[in-house]
Design an enzyme around this catalytic site. Sequence first.
Site, mmCIF file in Angstrom:
data_model
loop_
_atom_site.group_PDB
_atom_site.id
_atom_site.type_symbol
_atom_site.label_atom_id
_atom_site.label_comp_id
_atom_site.label_asym_id
_atom_site.label_seq_id
_atom_site.Cartn_x
_atom_site.Cartn_y
_atom_site.Cartn_z
ATOM 1 N N HIS A 1 -13.464 -1.745 -1.607
ATOM 2 C CA HIS A 1 -12.604 -1.258 -0.528
ATOM 3 C C HIS A 1 -12.982 -1.901 0.814
ATOM 4 C CE1 HIS A 1 -9.496 2.008 -0.542
ATOM 5 N NE2 HIS A 1 -9.519 1.741 0.747
ATOM 6 N N THR B 1 -5.788 2.637 -7.139
ATOM 7 C CA THR B 1 -7.069 2.573 -6.430
ATOM 8 C C THR B 1 -7.961 3.700 -6.915
ATOM 9 O OG1 THR B 1 -6.184 1.474 -4.480
ATOM 10 C CG2 THR B 1 -8.189 2.744 -4.176
ATOM 11 N N SER C 1 0.817 -1.214 0.000
ATOM 12 C CA SER C 1 0.000 0.000 0.000
ATOM 13 C C SER C 1 0.851 1.266 0.000
ATOM 14 C CB SER C 1 -0.898 0.000 1.244
ATOM 15 O OG SER C 1 -1.535 1.246 1.409
ATOM 16 N N TYR D 1 -2.258 5.622 -4.437
ATOM 17 C CA TYR D 1 -3.251 6.694 -4.374
ATOM 18 C C TYR D 1 -2.621 7.906 -5.037
ATOM 19 C CZ TYR D 1 -5.745 4.136 -0.666
ATOM 20 O OH TYR D 1 -6.443 3.200 0.066
ATOM 21 N N LYS E 1 -8.092 -0.807 -9.419
ATOM 22 C CA LYS E 1 -8.780 -1.446 -8.287
ATOM 23 C C LYS E 1 -9.968 -0.581 -7.856
ATOM 24 C CE LYS E 1 -7.807 -2.706 -3.441
ATOM 25 N NZ LYS E 1 -8.626 -1.720 -2.724
#
Length: 348
Positions: A243, A156, A106, A130, A219
């Site tokens: 999520h 994402t 992440s 992100y 995603k």
Amino acid sequence: MAMVCLSDFEAYAKKYLPKIAWDFFAAGADDCSTRDENILAYKRIHFRPRMLRDVSMMDIRTKLLGSEISFPVGIAPTGFHQLAWPDGEKSTARAARAMSTCYIASTYSTCTLEEIAAAAPGGLRWFQLYIHRNRAVSQQLVQRAEALSFQGLVLTADLPYTGKRRDDVRNGFRLPPHMKLKNLEGAFEVCKMSLLDPSVTWNDIYWLRSLTHLPIIIKGILTKEDAELAVRHGVQGIIVSNHGGRQLDGGPATIDALVEVVEAVQGRVEVYLDGGIRKGSDVLKALALGAKCVFIGRPALWGLAYKGEEGLQEVLRILQDEFHLSMALAGCASISEIGRHLVQFSKL
């Protein structure tokens, strides 16, 4: 106590993690309807098992964008692994490598990309991104990931703003002072996800493509319309995801959304799924409905909370054994024999 199934790890984590950490990992948005539906939806899908098929030799390996993994379960991107275990994402990376599967690290890791790469050299790793308002920060992250031999970039798409997670609001959730968002140190210090860029659009995939040679996986797709757009914009993979029910409450369970995404894509890109996987039979249902692989989020954190790298390996091994058994009992000796014929939805 013997850890027999994933809910044993969940019970352990709930008992031993600090309440603020447990609440953060467990949280869904608003009433948590979508979070819970992710799990319940599997109960409405039933097998149509075939008998008297030779399952004496089983092959449960598969490939993600050409890279072989030992079985079709990877580790989804989740933040703040040090809340579950002191070594954090380093332990996650080692467990994934030990089990020969894919770990998606992440943006919001509590270890740096460099630490994650060094912990498990040679492991199959993707990096989840992100996009921040400060685009230079996101560009640096992408280029660092590629330089460190991460093999995929996971964008994402479902977080222009953070969903309302009531327990985090009540608890005033913040990272403890000794933990940092390591990948973002020096760029800005933040715990609330307020620096995300809500202006991101499909055109930003072209921007990402200009930064990297890595395959791009998107995603957070839940509809055929967005699946079509993803293909049109040249992504290599789609993760059907809500999520973990942490964003828009009242959306579909991912296993339900999977069907229309797979139909829209028609084999042009690989389709994966996360959300609600708790048993090996859930993995089999997802593959029967067209997923190439599934990714686990919360169960990976429960494994870390139990015994770090060793606990996460145990979670993965249980899923692997259950998947192997479910496949055999359904009459499939290899992944290629799994198909839509294997399942039916229960009549309401």
